[in-house]
Design an enzyme around this catalytic site. Sequence first.
Site, short mmCIF file in Angstrom:
data_model
loop_
_atom_site.label_atom_id
_atom_site.label_comp_id
_atom_site.label_asym_id
_atom_site.label_seq_id
_atom_site.Cartn_x
_atom_site.Cartn_y
_atom_site.Cartn_z
N HIS A 200 0.83 -1.20 0.00
CA HIS A 200 0.00 0.00 0.00
C HIS A 200 0.87 1.26 0.00
O HIS A 200 0.58 2.23 -0.72
CB HIS A 200 -0.92 0.00 1.22
CG HIS A 200 -2.16 -0.82 1.06
ND1 HIS A 200 -2.12 -2.17 0.83
CD2 HIS A 200 -3.49 -0.47 1.12
CE1 HIS A 200 -3.37 -2.64 0.74
NE2 HIS A 200 -4.21 -1.63 0.90
N HIS A 252 1.25 -3.79 8.99
CA HIS A 252 2.67 -3.62 8.73
C HIS A 252 3.34 -2.96 9.92
O HIS A 252 2.70 -2.23 10.70
CB HIS A 252 2.91 -2.76 7.48
CG HIS A 252 2.48 -3.42 6.21
ND1 HIS A 252 3.22 -4.41 5.60
CD2 HIS A 252 1.40 -3.21 5.42
CE1 HIS A 252 2.60 -4.80 4.50
NE2 HIS A 252 1.49 -4.09 4.38
#
Length: 312
Positions: A200, A252
Amino acid sequence: MQSYKYDKAIVPESKNGGSPALNNNPRKGGSKRVLLICLDLFCLFMAALPFLIIETSTIKPYRRGFYCNDESIKYPLKVSETINDAVLCAVGIVIAILAIITGEFYRIYYLKEKSRSTTQNPYVAALYKQVGCFLFGCAISQSFTDIAKVSIGRLRPHFLSVCDPDFSQINCSEGYIQNYRCRGEDSKVQEARKSFFSGHASFSMFTMLYLVLYLQARFTWRGARLLRPLLQFTLLMMAFYTGLSRVSDYKHHPSDVLAGFAQGALVACCIVFFVSDLFKTKTSLSLPAPAIRREILSPVDIIDRNNHHNMV
């Protein structure tokens, strides 16, 4: 009285009696254009090939162990995402392509800039080049990301929640645990091993930074000095928010997001400055060679000039 003669450069005639520019074979030019387009599509496919192989095959990421006291992988699994994959791709690609369509239309039809392409429609040629460069960069960025994910196999912050290992069979006193079995769903476990680096973050940074640089090159209106910086700031903040949301969603680690930002920015700069022609200097049209002036002397002038040299 002196007279002058001007010699003009004459274009060599072709076998048909006309200039080469007027005797080009349209079929030959069209076939060459089709060949170049096929070559571009082949390069685009090869750039996206690692991404396509990894996403559509059963390639598993590197199996990494863990420490029982590692707090960074003990976060809960959040079912919903702040920005899911569909929204990320739709917003990133649609905004970029719409901006390129508008920018090239303004450049070709309003600023009356010419294209070097032999295509009859200069707008189509300009759009083909800019959209092609953008998609080529997207393919490279995503291929880099997926290669890193499966090669490194870093565990996501919610790994233990997804893996659900049987700690009764694990001796945590050994330190680094490599022999363990996950009781969770295998597809989710494999996805939980793809933390580094953030896809992303890399994709959002590439698309938004590419647009920032595109606006810098194409947005030449000086009516409002702060409009372009405001648009560029908005695009960068969208990219930053996308990356930071991955930390809040426990998808993440912060270092994964920073690495994704760096990779996306690097690919965007390389594509803009080394592949596209956004910041290349514009070359002016070549002018014909100046006429050559030759001095023709009359016989009397020649005799006078020779007498002058003999006296010297």
